[in-house]
Design an enzyme around this catalytic site. Structure first.
Site: not given
Ligand code: ATP
Ligand code: LTN
Length: 351
Positions: A136, A217, A220
């Site tokens: 991140k 995967k 969202k």
């Protein structure tokens, strides 16, 4: 007493505190999901279904981890909406507030308090090794401190309730290990303070892949809305996303995750939602093509999501939801307060 440990770090040696922590008769389960947008089929099949199953034989606590969400910028109004959406979805998929405690993290002050205490027992080295932090904050010279401390807040969530087991996806393994390390470190230096929790990892088959690219995967945060099926998607969006899902050119409905990841992912979704085995699905689609299979899957997904959506719409704007969350926060707080008092006593904080 403070002295150097075998690795050269300063360690405080165990003092005289010997109170034993009572083991629970029924295992205590804690898990949390961030209110960071629409939940999708991956969250439901991978995580929430397990939460629901666990409710009957365990003492379950489920949390909307809104303080984790602010580790990245959030619009306050959108965050408030996402918190209530997620709480309503927990109930809509089958979390029963009579069986489980359902609450919002920021409504129980102990999470932030314990997080600070644990921050003071953690090392920058171990936090910088967290892969989620690395991915991140990649490329940025200076990353937000909240992102860096995210796993310590997660450890606080878990340890604040004397949790025995934490159901999560495999992507959370490192965070669970850090939680166990922090708990053990405090136990070794301050005397028995925390129950050292176990991760309860979701089965491999529970990993749902993106529909546009079955090698990553379902997520969202993916910018392509056709990569996922959100739990609140209308029937036409479900149809469109499934009919355009990436498959292969063999056109035989056969499970082979390595060589045919697209169709295998769709078969997995079909199997989990209907309870039919993969072998039975292969048999019933022998001689049929991907189009036939996808059409069937559209019906299965639409039928599975319809009752969830109906329940969501019933509860989302109701007073019942607010009552459930206030009651959940009170019940959670009643467990957290004595645990935090124990921790403060061990650390010598306060009077
Ligand atoms: P993001 O994509 O923004 O990182 P996410 O969709 O991965 O978010 P989280 O809030 O991180 O969702 O995860 C909530 C829970 O759902 C976790 O236990 C996680 O392991 C599980 N989960 C998330 N995506 C999937 C997936 N594709 N298949 C199965 N489980 C999943
Ligand atoms: N980091 C988790 C969400 C999370 C969590 C927790 C899960 C925050 N606190 C405590 C289990 C227990 C995630 O990203 N899925």
């Amino acid at each position: 007493m403070i002295s150097r440990g075998p690795d050269g770090r300063f360690v405080e040696r165990k003092t005289t505190m010997t109170t034993k922590i009572k083991k629970h008769d029924i295992p205590r389960i804690f898990s949390g999901i961030q209110p960071s947008g629409d939940l999708h089929l991956g969250n439901y099949l991978g995580a929430m279904r397990q939460f629901i199953e666990l409710q009957d034989n365990n003492d379950c606590i489920y949390c909307v981890v809104d303080m984790h969400a602010i580790t990245v910028p959030q619009d306050p109004e959108a965050l408030k909406k996402h918190i209530l959406d997620l709480a309503a979805l927990y109930i809509a998929v089958g979390i029963d507030p009579k069986k489980s405690i359902l609450f919002v993290q920021s409504m129980v002050p102990g999470h932030a308090e314990l997080s600070w205490i644990l921050t003071c027992s953690s090392y920058t080295g171990e936090l910088s090794r967290m892969t989620q932090f690395k991915s991140k904050s990649r490329g940025e010279e200076s990353a937000p401190t909240g992102l860096f401390c995210y796993p310590v807040l997660m450890a606080a969530d878990i340890l604040l309730y004397d949790t025995d087991q934490v159901p999560v996806g495999n992507d959370q393994t490192q965070h669970i290990e850090l939680t166990r390390d922090l708990a053990t470190r405090v136990n070794n230096t301050k005397g028995e303070t925390f129950i050292v929790p176990e991760g309860r990892y979701l089965k491999e088959g529970a990993r749902i892949m993106a529909l546009d690219d079955p090698t990553k995967k379902m997520s969202k945060s993916d910018p392509n809305i056709h990569s996922r099926i959100s739990l609140m998607d209308p029937p036409n969006k479900i149809k469109k996303t499934i009919m355009r899902a990436t498959t292969d050119s063999e056109a035989i409905v056969r499970f082979d995750a390595a060589n045919k990841p697209g169709i295998s992912n769709l078969m997995n979704i079909y199997s989990v939602l209907t309870g039919e085995s993969i072998a039975d699905i292969e048999t019933s689609f022998t001689g049929k093509g991907y189009g036939d299979f996808k059409k069937e899957l559209v019906g299965v997904v639409q039928e599975s999501l319809a009752p969830i959506q109906e329940r969501f719409n019933d509860i989302r704007y109701s007073d019942e939801l607010i009552t459930v969350l206030k009651d959940g926060a009170e019940r959670a707080n009643a467990i957290a307060v004595p645990v935090l008092a124990r921790v403060k006593e061990r650390f010598g904080l306060g009077l």
